[in-house]
Design an enzyme around this catalytic site. Structure first.
Site, short mmCIF file in Angstrom:
data_model
loop_
_atom_site.label_atom_id
_atom_site.label_comp_id
_atom_site.label_asym_id
_atom_site.label_seq_id
_atom_site.Cartn_x
_atom_site.Cartn_y
_atom_site.Cartn_z
N ILE A 95 -3.57 -3.42 9.91
CA ILE A 95 -2.13 -2.81 9.55
C ILE A 95 -1.35 -1.88 10.32
O ILE A 95 -2.11 -0.76 11.24
CB ILE A 95 -2.67 -2.44 8.17
CG1 ILE A 95 -3.38 -3.12 7.65
CG2 ILE A 95 -1.65 -1.65 7.04
CD1 ILE A 95 -3.75 -2.25 6.35
N ASP A 132 -16.58 6.25 5.80
CA ASP A 132 -15.28 5.71 6.62
C ASP A 132 -13.91 5.80 6.25
O ASP A 132 -13.04 5.97 6.99
CB ASP A 132 -16.11 4.15 7.05
CG ASP A 132 -14.89 3.54 7.82
OD1 ASP A 132 -14.46 3.92 8.42
OD2 ASP A 132 -13.93 2.86 7.06
N LYS A 136 -10.91 8.06 8.02
CA LYS A 136 -9.87 7.24 8.06
C LYS A 136 -8.68 8.25 8.09
O LYS A 136 -7.85 8.61 8.08
CB LYS A 136 -9.05 5.59 8.43
CG LYS A 136 -10.06 4.99 8.45
CD LYS A 136 -10.35 3.87 7.45
CE LYS A 136 -11.26 2.83 8.78
NZ LYS A 136 -11.80 1.36 8.16
N GLY A 154 -12.59 -6.43 10.98
CA GLY A 154 -12.63 -8.35 11.49
C GLY A 154 -12.24 -8.54 13.12
O GLY A 154 -11.64 -7.20 13.87
#
Lengths: 429, 429
Positions: B138, B203, B207, B305
């Protein structure tokens, strides 16, 4: 002493988007400084009627001759927000010719007649930027141009016209027929007096031509695009579609076929209700991009309106201001100041609370008393069936500080009400 | 003769993302050429075990010493995809020191220890880019850095950890408890053997520190952030939340308070089921940005991914390759070639058809016969109650060409079956 460089702007058009831009230049001055390292100076605004009173920064000139912007050697960037094709093209051509950068929201011009302009900008090595021309405030131009540059784009599907989507949403959720919904859109300022471009799909087609260009680097001839609008859409079909599990949306879609042809078109389309595209309501826009690396990307936001569209125009202007710079953080300052941290205990939120309690009379009274003692009031409560660990008592509070909730729970622990640790989650919406 | 400039890459780390990048450099070579005007040459890859067989482009060197990438004068861009903090920091520092550009996906390093690195990059005027470090594919870094540069950001809310979202989705839709859903995530490759960083919210916190920096240009100390994960989440609370009309999501949220403080934190949060954020399923990520010009923007896509994350890495590499250029179209060629247009009649689609017919026996047989004659087969049919204009007969076809459907309708018109023009819309999903 002001040592910042100045970027001088000339603006053509002071309608919805133009006046939004003027407002943002004023209201977000500090953000713009921090993010570009520049001062932005609006030197001249070209309008149709120079005699009307305008709310412009002190020193801004008015003119009725857009060509003046292209001629003025002071002006670095010409912002074309007047719309229409002929005069706008003359202005942009003359501006590029004089080595000026151009920012435009003119999808009709770029779709029907953009090839020459891009060539000209390329020859002159000037910027011709147009984020605002597709889907208003949604950064789809930049996403396709930059972020997805390492992808092979497979397909694009978009709700690209807010007026049509507003009408379809009203027909769907409020059972209106087309004519009534269109009148509502006009009364709400979503639809023009002449709504042809919007409801007959041509506006969507313009935007789709630009998206095809960005996705595949190909010039799709606007006049070849099949276009079907929503003017003749019967509410009965919206209802039948719903029975099959679909919502009717006006979609622009494009994909590259196996033979390298571009299949593109604008059609009322039944979209499966589980898709995010089916959830796009009101005057919002959304785009779904399918690409071989990223997979599927979905962008949703305001597709029109004064400030959202001006936001996109301003993003382009800032990128011109920054050209020579490399801003890893997005800010001019390379060492960022420390944030002043709001203590977590002071954060206010609606809360979901779940207690495991004994099956005693008065326990709800005691619990809510402990909350009330700390100013936490209850919006909803639910007592569930006893489980092996006691009776679950579930509360939704009104907004309260984390500290107040924590203190109330501490009181409950002291009073020995709870059979298990209290559960507390924040609530959004 | 190859006159294109070459950008030479050194890659540290050949795990999930690193091997995705190698694959994209190979598979999307043509797109990369058209979009950057460059050849990308992967010169050296630093791995832990140089003896293992690797599928790398011919001529690519392997090394077990990442520092070699920083030292090699041929290498223009060092791509750091090894993760971890200490060695990665050494590599990035040495690379920046030698004037190399750096692209990294290392959110932990940038969040816990990024200040020095950004200062160093600023002093050396080199790029330190990190789109891949937040929300995988994104483009939220670029959106905040560039597209929204003219906005005052008000708040950010994000589902930023795919593993946690996968687990919560499984608990919600399949009624699993946490431990079972975690095992499923691990078996599906969504969760690490040690899932602490993911499920305990760290995590997401990493971010969020990066997003705060991009939104407000402020360094939020990672260790000050309140973080609550989903490890202890009880399925009962997911069910109770649902009864109130909410879905439980692990959200990172940040906003600027009226006093200029940053309120940020990571919490399991009940999200109203009508919000797009509540609809984010599986391992997807999504971010909602509220800003004073654009209003509300929602970005949704794969948060992790191999290829999606490599897509973001590659977007950064292309932007370095393009630095000196100005690509208005996103392609090197300033005059784009014409698209080969797929004729609308050849487009294949599932169709929604609605006919108004007489209330006669055999009409469904005759209509479906006309469709069958042109190879159009029916997936679903629905006959509705008679209205003033006849009986509505609604069909959903299997995939068919627009031409075949058009021809079948022409036959019906000739045979005089229809009391009103046929309605035909495309179907998606």
């Amino acid at each position: 002493m002001n040592t910042r460089p100045t970027l001088t702007l000339g603006l053509a058009g002071l309608g919805t988007v133009g006046s939004g831009l003027v407002r943002l230049l004023r209201e977000n001055t500090e953000e713009l400084r921090q993010r570009s390292g520049c001062e932005f100076r609006l030197k001249t605004v070209a309008v149709r009627d120079a005699s009307r009173e305008r709310d412009l920064p002190a020193g801004t000139r008015l003119t009725t001759d857009p060509a003046e912007l292209a001629r003025d050697p002071d002006i670095d960037v010409v912002v074309e927000l007047m719309g229409g094709v002929t005069t706008a093209k003359q202005l942009i051509t003359a501006s590029l010719d004089n080595g000026k950068h151009v920012v435009t929201a003119n999808k009709a011009l770029l779709a029907e007649d953009g090839t020459d302009l891009f060539r000209q900008a390329g020859e002159k090595k000037t910027a011709l930027l147009y984020e605002a021309s597709v889907a208003g405030g949604i950064p789809v131009v930049q996403t396709l141009k930059d972020s997805l540059a390492g992808n092979r784009i497979l397909s694009i599907e978009g709700i690209l016209n807010g007026t049509s989507n507003f009408i379809l949403s009203e027909m769907t959720s409020r059972g209106m027929d087309f004519a009534t919904a269109l009148r509502g859109a006009q009364e709400n300022g979503y639809a023009e007096a002449d709504p042809t471009l919007d409801i007959d799909g041509f506006d969507t087609a313009h935007k789709l031509v630009l998206l095809v260009r960005l996705a595949w680097g190909l010039d799709y001839p606007y006049t070849s695009m099949p276009v079907q609008g929503i003017r003749n859409l019967d509410r009965m079909d919206i209802d039948f579609a719903r029975e099959f599990g679909y919502r009717v949306k006006l979609l622009g879609r494009a994909r590259l076929t196996g033979e390298g042809k571009v299949e593109a078109g604008v059609f009322p389309t039944l979209v499966n209700h589980t898709y995010l595209l089916a959830r796009v309501g009101g005057a919002f826009n959304a785009i779904r991009i399918e690409a071989n690396a990223v997979g599927s990307l979905f962008l949703h936001g305001p597709g029109a309106g004064s400030l959202p569209t001006a936001s996109a125009v301003l993003g382009d202007i800032v990128s011109i201001a920054r050209r020579a710079h490399l801003l890893n953080s997005g800010f001019v300052q390379q060492v960022l100041p420390p944030a002043s941290v709001q203590p977590a205990a002071e954060a206010r939120s609606t809360c979901y609370l779940r207690f495991m309690v004994k099956d005693n009379p008065g326990v709800l009274r005691d619990l809510s008393g402990a909350l009330a003692d700390h100013g936490v009031s209850i919006a909803q409560a639910m007592q569930k069936e006893r489980s092996e660990n006691g009776v679950p008592l579930v509360l939704m509070t009104h907004e309260a500080s984390a500290q107040a909730v924590r203190d109330a729970i501490a009181d409950m622990l002291r009073a020995d009400f709870l059979l298990a640790p209290a559960v507390c989650y924040r609530v959004m919406g």
